[in-house]
Design an enzyme around this catalytic site. Structure first.
Site, PDB file in Angstrom:
ATOM      1  N   ASN A 235     -51.567 -14.067 -28.573  1.00  0.00           N
ATOM      2  CA  ASN A 235     -52.473 -15.197 -28.825  1.00  0.00           C
ATOM      3  C   ASN A 235     -53.724 -14.772 -29.579  1.00  0.00           C
ATOM      4  O   ASN A 235     -54.236 -15.513 -30.417  1.00  0.00           O
ATOM      5  CB  ASN A 235     -52.826 -15.905 -27.514  1.00  0.00           C
ATOM      6  CG  ASN A 235     -51.759 -16.942 -27.173  1.00  0.00           C
ATOM      7  OD1 ASN A 235     -50.841 -17.172 -27.963  1.00  0.00           O
ATOM      8  ND2 ASN A 235     -51.879 -17.571 -26.024  1.00  0.00           N
ATOM      9  N   ALA A 279     -55.666 -23.224 -43.267  1.00  0.00           N
ATOM     10  CA  ALA A 279     -57.110 -23.451 -43.149  1.00  0.00           C
ATOM     11  C   ALA A 279     -57.335 -24.889 -42.704  1.00  0.00           C
ATOM     12  O   ALA A 279     -56.540 -25.770 -43.011  1.00  0.00           O
ATOM     13  CB  ALA A 279     -57.773 -23.195 -44.497  1.00  0.00           C
ATOM     14  N   CYS A 287     -54.452 -22.763 -24.871  1.00  0.00           N
ATOM     15  CA  CYS A 287     -54.131 -21.332 -24.793  1.00  0.00           C
ATOM     16  C   CYS A 287     -55.006 -20.418 -25.644  1.00  0.00           C
ATOM     17  O   CYS A 287     -55.605 -19.484 -25.113  1.00  0.00           O
ATOM     18  CB  CYS A 287     -52.669 -21.116 -25.161  1.00  0.00           C
ATOM     19  SG  CYS A 287     -51.549 -21.802 -23.932  1.00  0.00           S
TER      20      CYS A 287
HETATM   21  N1  NAD Z   1     -49.200 -25.127 -22.340  1.00  0.00           N
HETATM   22  C1  NAD Z   1     -48.750 -24.154 -23.120  1.00  0.00           C
HETATM   23  O1  NAD Z   1     -48.425 -24.367 -24.301  1.00  0.00           O
HETATM   24  C2  NAD Z   1     -48.615 -22.755 -22.607  1.00  0.00           C
HETATM   25  C3  NAD Z   1     -47.908 -21.808 -23.369  1.00  0.00           C
HETATM   26  C4  NAD Z   1     -47.798 -20.515 -22.880  1.00  0.00           C
HETATM   27  C5  NAD Z   1     -48.404 -20.160 -21.680  1.00  0.00           C
HETATM   28  N2  NAD Z   1     -49.110 -21.096 -20.974  1.00  0.00           N
HETATM   29  C6  NAD Z   1     -49.722 -20.681 -19.718  1.00  0.00           C
HETATM   30  O2  NAD Z   1     -48.926 -21.180 -18.649  1.00  0.00           O
HETATM   31  C7  NAD Z   1     -49.762 -21.574 -17.539  1.00  0.00           C
HETATM   32  C8  NAD Z   1     -49.522 -23.029 -17.196  1.00  0.00           C
HETATM   33  O3  NAD Z   1     -49.941 -23.799 -18.313  1.00  0.00           O
HETATM   34  P1  NAD Z   1     -49.591 -25.342 -18.423  1.00  0.00           P
HETATM   35  O4  NAD Z   1     -50.044 -25.770 -19.779  1.00  0.00           O
HETATM   36  O5  NAD Z   1     -48.200 -25.567 -18.006  1.00  0.00           O
HETATM   37  O6  NAD Z   1     -50.575 -25.939 -17.317  1.00  0.00           O
HETATM   38  P2  NAD Z   1     -50.598 -27.406 -16.727  1.00  0.00           P
HETATM   39  O7  NAD Z   1     -51.994 -27.658 -16.341  1.00  0.00           O
HETATM   40  O8  NAD Z   1     -49.904 -28.350 -17.661  1.00  0.00           O
HETATM   41  O9  NAD Z   1     -49.669 -27.301 -15.435  1.00  0.00           O
HETATM   42  C9  NAD Z   1     -50.033 -26.606 -14.288  1.00  0.00           C
HETATM   43  C10 NAD Z   1     -49.462 -27.382 -13.106  1.00  0.00           C
HETATM   44  O10 NAD Z   1     -49.634 -26.626 -11.917  1.00  0.00           O
HETATM   45  C11 NAD Z   1     -49.903 -27.522 -10.856  1.00  0.00           C
HETATM   46  N3  NAD Z   1     -50.482 -26.755  -9.750  1.00  0.00           N
HETATM   47  C12 NAD Z   1     -51.747 -26.285  -9.602  1.00  0.00           C
HETATM   48  N4  NAD Z   1     -51.862 -25.594  -8.457  1.00  0.00           N
HETATM   49  C13 NAD Z   1     -50.643 -25.613  -7.864  1.00  0.00           C
HETATM   50  C14 NAD Z   1     -50.129 -25.055  -6.659  1.00  0.00           C
HETATM   51  N5  NAD Z   1     -50.896 -24.326  -5.840  1.00  0.00           N
HETATM   52  N6  NAD Z   1     -48.836 -25.286  -6.355  1.00  0.00           N
HETATM   53  C15 NAD Z   1     -48.043 -26.018  -7.177  1.00  0.00           C
HETATM   54  N7  NAD Z   1     -48.486 -26.568  -8.338  1.00  0.00           N
HETATM   55  C16 NAD Z   1     -49.764 -26.357  -8.675  1.00  0.00           C
HETATM   56  C17 NAD Z   1     -50.823 -28.538 -11.498  1.00  0.00           C
HETATM   57  O11 NAD Z   1     -50.896 -29.743 -10.765  1.00  0.00           O
HETATM   58  C18 NAD Z   1     -50.164 -28.719 -12.865  1.00  0.00           C
HETATM   59  O12 NAD Z   1     -49.195 -29.749 -12.845  1.00  0.00           O
HETATM   60  C19 NAD Z   1     -51.185 -21.242 -17.971  1.00  0.00           C
HETATM   61  O13 NAD Z   1     -51.513 -19.964 -17.522  1.00  0.00           O
HETATM   62  C20 NAD Z   1     -51.093 -21.251 -19.484  1.00  0.00           C
HETATM   63  O14 NAD Z   1     -52.064 -20.429 -20.080  1.00  0.00           O
HETATM   64  C21 NAD Z   1     -49.208 -22.379 -21.406  1.00  0.00           C
END
Ligand code: NAD
Length: 458
Positions: A235, A279, A287
Site C-alpha cells: 500500500n 494524476a 486503506c
Molecule cells: N476494504 C478494503 O478494500 C480492504 C482491502 C484490504 C485490506 N483491508 C483491511 O481489512 C480489514 C477490514 O476492512 P473492511 O473494509 O472490511 O472493514 P469494514 O469496516 O467494512 O468491516 C469490518 C466489520 O467488522 C465488524 N466488527 C467489528 N468488531 C467486531 C467483532 N468484535 N466481532 C465481529 N465483527 C466485528 C464491523 O461491524 C464491520 O462490519 C481492515 O484492517 C482493512 O484495512 C481492507
C-alpha cells in the site's frame, strides 16, 4: 473446511462468500445486527458488483451462515479469520480494539477439540500476530483461569489485497496470496484452504469470469512479521506511485507538459508499468492513507524517520486542494457561488466514503462559503447518514446537480458520467467551467462545447 470469519465488512463478507461458493463451510461472526439482517436476506450491506447474487447462492446451499454468537462455531473451525476494521487513531496508529475484541472472543471459546489457525486478515501493525496470541490467551484465561495449550492453535498472517468495486474478482483471481506463519502445519492448513484458488480448480462463477490465460496464482509463504510488512509495503508503494504522478502533474502544469502523456510515456517502460499513475486529486479510501500512516508510526517507533512516506502523504493532502485552487482562479470570488460536484465515494464502483477526497473538497468549499450541489450514483445516502453536518444539496441526477451552478467539479470518475453529453453540461451550467479532478474528459471535447476546462497537470 470449517471456517469462521470475524467481521462481515468489505473483506470478511467477500472472502466468506467466495470461500463458501467453493464448498467450504463458512460462518461470519458480525456485531452489527443491521448487517446480519441484510445478509440473511441475501442483501449485501455494501455496494459491490455481483455480491448480492453470490450471497443468495451461498445462503441457498447453506455453505454460508452469519451470526452474532461465536459460541461453538469458533471452537469447531479449523481456520478462524479476523477481518474486523483497523481504523486510524488520531495519532496515525491503527486502532486495534476490534481485533482485540475478536481475539478475546476466540480465546474464550477455544476448547482444543481441533487444531486451529487464527488468521489476521485485517491489516495490522507489524508484530500484531504476537499481540493476537496474547489476547487469545487472555480470553481463554478469563474463562478457564489458565493459558490454552500451545499445540491447540497458532496465529498466522494472511493480508488482503482486494480492491473495492472488483472485490469478488480480486478474491478469485488475486495477483498473489501471502501467508505468514511460524508453524509448518498452519502453512499447510492455509495452503489447503486456498488450493482451489491457487490451482484455479473451481468452476468460475457468473459474477466473475476467469481471465482466459490464468492457470495458477502465486502463493508466497513466509514468516508472520514479513507477511505483515508485505501488506504495508504494497500500500505504501501504491500510494507513492500516485503521489509521484501528482508531483509530476504539478510540475507538468507549470512547464506546459501534459501529465497524462508523460505517465503514458513512462508507464510503457516495463520496469515502471502503467497502473496507479493517474494524476488527479489523489488517493483516498479506507486503506492507503491509514496504512501509510500506520507504517510511518511504526518506523518512527523504531527510530527511523521515513521521509519518503511522509512526502507521499503530504503530496496527497495538498493535491485535494488543486480543484479548489482552480475554482478560485476561474471564478475569483467563490463565496456565494453554486458549484456542482460529481462523485462522492473515494473511487468508482463502491459506496465507501472513508477518507474520500470528495469530502475534503466539500469541507473546503463549505468553509469558503460555496453552495455545493452534489451527485453520486450510489454513495449519497451514506454521506447524508454519516455526515449530517455537511450542508449540501443532494441532486437526484447528475444533470440536475448542474442546474444554475457556476462550475462543475468532478471528484470521482464514475463511468456513467461520460453518458452525460458535454453539450448538456454546457447548457445547464450558468458559467462555462469544468474542473476535472480525475482527468476524466478529453479537454478538446470540453472546449469544443464552449466550456473552460481545467484538469490536473494538463
Ligand atoms: N476494504 C478494503 O478494500 C480492504 C482491502 C484490504 C485490506 N483491508 C483491511 O481489512 C480489514 C477490514 O476492512 P473492511 O473494509 O472490511 O472493514 P469494514 O469496516 O467494512 O468491516 C469490518 C466489520 O467488522 C465488524 N466488527 C467489528 N468488531 C467486531 C467483532 N468484535 N466481532 C465481529 N465483527 C466485528 C464491523 O461491524 C464491520 O462490519 C481492515 O484492517 C482493512 O484495512 C481492507
Amino acid at each position: 473446511m470449517n471456517v469462521a470469519i470475524f467481521g462481515a465488512g468489505y473483506v470478511g463478507l467477500v472472502t466468506g462468500a467466495v470461500l463458501a461458493d467453493m464448498g467450504h463451510q463458512v460462518t461470519l461472526i458480525e456485531v452489527s445486527e443491521e448487517k446480519i439482517a441484510l445478509i440473511r436476506q441475501g442483501i449485501s450491506p455494501i455496494y459491490e458488483t455481483g455480491l448480492d447474487s453470490l450471497l443468495v447462492r451461498v445462503l441457498g446451499t447453506r455453505h454460508l451462515q452469519v451470526t452474532d454468537h461465536p459460541e461453538d462455531i469458533v471452537s469447531s473451525s479449523e481456520v478462524v479469520f479476523i477481518a474486523v476494521g483497523t481504523p486510524p487513531l488520531p495519532s496515525g496508529e491503527a486502532d486495534l480494539r476490534y481485533v482485540r475484541q475478536a481475539a478475546l472472543a476466540i480465546g474464550a471459546k477455544m476448547t482444543g477439540q481441533i487444531r486451529q489457525v487464527i488468521v489476521n486478515k485485517a491489516t495490522v501493525p507489524i508484530g500484531s500476530a504476537n499481540l493476537v496470541e496474547i489476547w487469545i490467551q487472555d480470553g481463554f484465561r478469563e474463562v478457564h483461569g489458565s493459558a490454552p495449550a500451545e499445540e491447540w492453535y497458532t496465529v498466522a498472517s494472511n493480508p488482503e489485497f482486494l480492491r473495492e468495486g472488483t472485490a469478488i474478482y480480486d478474491t478469485l483471481y488475486p495477483d498473489r496470496i501471502v501467508i505468514g506463519a511460524d508453524q509448518q502445519w498452519a502453512l499447510d492448513q492455509l495452503r489447503d484452504l486456498y488450493a482451489p484458488i491457487v490451482e484455479q480448480s473451481f468452476e468460475p462463477p457468473l459474477e466473475a469470469e476467469r481471465p482466459p490465460t490464468l492457470q495458477r496464482i502465486p502463493l508466497v509463504t513466509t514468516d508472520r512479521i514479513t507477511s505483515e510488512m508485505i501488506k504495508y509495503a504494497a500500500n505504501a508503494f501504491l500510494a507513492t506511485k500516485i503521489s509521484f504522478a501528482n508531483e509530476l502533474a504539478n510540475i507538468s502544469q507549470r512547464v506546459g507538459a501534459d501529465v497524462m502523456q508523460v505517465m503514458h510515456g513512462i508507464g510503457l517502460d516495463q520496469r515502471i508499468g502503467p497502473r496507479f499513475l493517474n494524476a488527479g486529486i489523489g488517493w483516498g479510501g479506507s486503506c492507503l492513507g491509514k496504512d501509510l500512516s500506520a507504517l510511518t508510526v511504526t518506523a518512527e517507533e523504531y527510530g527511523y524517520h521515513p521521509r519518503l512516506l511522509h512526502a507521499t502523504a503530504d503530496v496527497n493532502r495538498d493535491q485535494r486542494q488543486t480543484v479548489v485552487k482552480h475554482l478560485q482562479e476561474e471564478l475569483k470570488t467563490v463565496k456565494g457561488r453554486r458549484v456542482a460536484l460529481w462523485g462522492l465515494s473515494f473511487k468508482p464502483g463502491t459506496d465507501d466514503l472513508r477518507d474520500s477526497p470528495a469530502i475534503t473538497i466539500i469541507e473546503e468549499l463549505l468553509r469558503l462559503g460555496v453552495r455545493v450541489q452534489a451527485y453520486d450514483p450510489v454513495a449519497m445516502d451514506h454521506l447524508q447518514h454519516q455526515r449530517p453536518d455537511l450542508d449540501i444539496v443532494y441532486a437526484i441526477t447528475a444533470e440536475s446537480a448542474l442546474e444554475g451552478a457556476d462550475a462543475l467539479i468532478l471528484a470521482t470518475e464514475w463511468p456513467q458520467f461520460a453518458d452525460v453529453p458535454v453539450t448538456v453540461i454546457a447548457e445547464k451550467l450558468s458559467r462555462a467551467i469544468v474542473i476535472d479532478g480525475r482527468n476524466f474528459w478529453d479537454p478538446a471535447a470540453i472546449a469544443a462545447a464552449g466550456l473552460i476546462y481545467r484538469g490536473v497537470g494538463r
